[in-house]
Design a protein around this motif. Structure first.
Motif, PDB file in Angstrom:
ATOM      1  N   ASN A 264     -30.370  -2.638 -19.440  1.00  0.00           N
ATOM      2  CA  ASN A 264     -29.050  -2.608 -18.514  1.00  0.00           C
ATOM      3  C   ASN A 264     -29.813  -2.875 -17.094  1.00  0.00           C
ATOM      4  N   THR A 265     -30.991  -3.105 -16.842  1.00  0.00           N
ATOM      5  CA  THR A 265     -31.697  -3.144 -15.517  1.00  0.00           C
ATOM      6  C   THR A 265     -31.107  -1.945 -14.687  1.00  0.00           C
ATOM      7  N   TRP A 266     -31.084  -0.730 -14.912  1.00  0.00           N
ATOM      8  CA  TRP A 266     -30.485   0.278 -14.064  1.00  0.00           C
ATOM      9  C   TRP A 266     -31.526   0.762 -13.210  1.00  0.00           C
ATOM     10  N   ALA A 267     -31.708   0.156 -12.137  1.00  0.00           N
ATOM     11  CA  ALA A 267     -32.881   0.654 -11.302  1.00  0.00           C
ATOM     12  C   ALA A 267     -32.780   2.041 -10.850  1.00  0.00           C
ATOM     13  N   PRO A 268     -33.839   3.084 -11.137  1.00  0.00           N
ATOM     14  CA  PRO A 268     -33.592   4.011 -10.568  1.00  0.00           C
ATOM     15  C   PRO A 268     -33.769   4.448  -9.035  1.00  0.00           C
ATOM     16  N   ASN A 269     -33.071   5.469  -8.477  1.00  0.00           N
ATOM     17  CA  ASN A 269     -32.998   5.671  -7.200  1.00  0.00           C
ATOM     18  C   ASN A 269     -34.400   6.361  -6.776  1.00  0.00           C
ATOM     19  N   PRO A 270     -35.557   5.832  -6.059  1.00  0.00           N
ATOM     20  CA  PRO A 270     -36.674   6.561  -6.047  1.00  0.00           C
ATOM     21  C   PRO A 270     -36.786   7.671  -5.141  1.00  0.00           C
ATOM     22  N   ALA A 271     -35.441   8.208  -4.418  1.00  0.00           N
ATOM     23  CA  ALA A 271     -35.491   9.315  -3.788  1.00  0.00           C
ATOM     24  C   ALA A 271     -35.110  10.595  -4.694  1.00  0.00           C
TER      25      ALA A 271
END
Ligand SMILES: C[S@@+](CC[C@H](N)C(=O)[O-])C[C@H]1O[C@@H](n2cnc3c(N)ncnc32)[C@H](O)[C@@H]1O
Length: 356
Positions: A264-271
């Motif tokens: 789904n190309t759900w990019a994680p939030n790196p924070a």
């Protein structure tokens, strides 16, 4: 043998029904009532005659005596002892569903309802037999049959203490190549068995509604067939990972299934801290037969590297799952996840700390 008792007065009926209702709500009291009625009834205000009838717990006697047994349900306890205990279901509900029932008194259905269920969806927790909750055991005791999907045969033996009819679902993998086919076949079986005569239980590793497709399929099918389901909470790998990492995720955490996130190309939030589950089946819908290792994680590493950078420190967590097995937490860099010696056989989870 018939019991000779004085007729039941309206007050007496109330006293008797109060005891039966308590037995429906409180399994410890019910068990005491069945095993040692004089002890269970010693602090009640029943007359000696009322206590005598209750101690025998015979449905017909109660009925002839004037207790409205339509609001009570019969069930068979362990070892086939036939007894009568109350429940809050109207027997006509059973007929509406069009199947015979011999269901238990377990009254922990969803949304606070006291209605018994046709199907219990249960989890063992993560560590062998040590994480079973009392609530789960209570459900197992009232089920006609239990269907177990678990790698540990000790778990099957343990469940046999609570139910005579225990089935190992691992055979459902035989001859099937695609995992979803296995899980939908399991759901079909549960629905069929519950329709034949409930209640039945499905028991899986961890929590029954955390990455368990067979539970999802069963819930869907049960809803369309008017079968009542109850999902009980259990210790999941999410819980044990939290303990093993010593991190309180309550302030914010991202949880992804590896394949779903990538597809789904759900990019994680790196924070925000990230947990990635189901590493061993990353981008693979087939039943995993060979020992999965680091190289299969290439799509995951390729997906996460633009967000975190290749040298970001991550951890692979395997929470001890067998009785004496120790937890293993491996610290490494994101780019090292694809190494040949990364062993995913025990189905670990990936922890990716936030940047900065
Ligand atoms: C099919 S899912 C089932 C999860 C399970 N129902 C639960 O509640 O934990 C399997 C995934 O759960 C995680 N998992 C299961 N056992 C684990 C363990 N002992 N330690 C860490 N993660 C585990 C892994 O991400 C694994 O790929």
């Amino acid at each position: 043998m018939p019991i000779e008792v004085t007729p039941l007065t309206p007050d007496g009926k109330e006293r008797v029904e109060a005891v039966l209702r308590r037995a429906a709500d409180d399994i410890s009291f019910r068990e005491l009532l069945l095993s040692n009625p004089s002890e269970a009834l010693k602090d009640t205000d029943l007359t000696a005659g009322e206590a005598e009838v209750l101690a025998r717990m015979r449905r017909v006697a109660l009925e002839e005596w004037g207790v409205d047994v339509r609001s009570f349900r019969s069930f068979v306890l362990d070892n086939g002892n036939k007894v009568t205990v109350p429940g809050d279901i109207n027997p006509s509900d059973d007929n509406e569903k069009g199947h015979a029932t011999q269901r238990g008194p377990f009254s922990c259905a969803r949304k606070g309802s006291r209605m018994p269920s046709d199907i219990y969806l249960l989890g063992t927790g993560i560590r062998g037999t040590l994480h079973f909750t009392n609530e789960t055991i209570q459900a197992l005791r009232v089920c006609r049959a239990v269907y177990v999907l678990h790698p540990d045969t000790m778990v099957l033996d343990y469940v046999r203490k609570y139910c005579d009819d225990v089935h190992d679902l691992n055979t459902f993998y035989d001859g099937r190549e695609i995992r979803q086919d296995v899980y939908s076949a399991i759901a079909d079986r549960l629905i069929e068995e519950a329709g034949r005569s409930g209640p039945v239980a499905f028991l899986v590793h961890g929590h029954p509604l955390f990455l368990v497709s067979a539970t999802e399929y069963t819930l869907d099918q049960a809803a369309s067939k008017g079968l009542k389901t109850t999902v009980l909470a259990a210790v999941s790998s999410f819980d044990t990972t939290l303990c093993d990492l010593g991190i309180d995720y309550g302030y914010g955490v991202q949880i992804f299934d590896s394949t779903t996130m990538i597809e789904n190309t759900w990019a994680p939030n790196p924070a925000v801290p990230l947990l990635v589950f189901q590493l061993a089946t990353t981008c693979n819908r087939r039943v995993v037969k060979d020992r999965p290792a680091g190289p299969i994680l290439k799509p995951l590493v390729d997906f996460l590297t633009p967000v975190y950078g290749p040298s970001h420190h991550v951890r692979i967590v395997h929470s001890g799952a067998a009785l004496l097995e120790e937890t293993e937490v491996i610290d490494l860099r994101l780019s090292e996840l694809t190494a040949d010696d990364i062993d995913l056989e025990r189905r670990p989870t990936l922890y990716v700390p936030p940047l900065g």
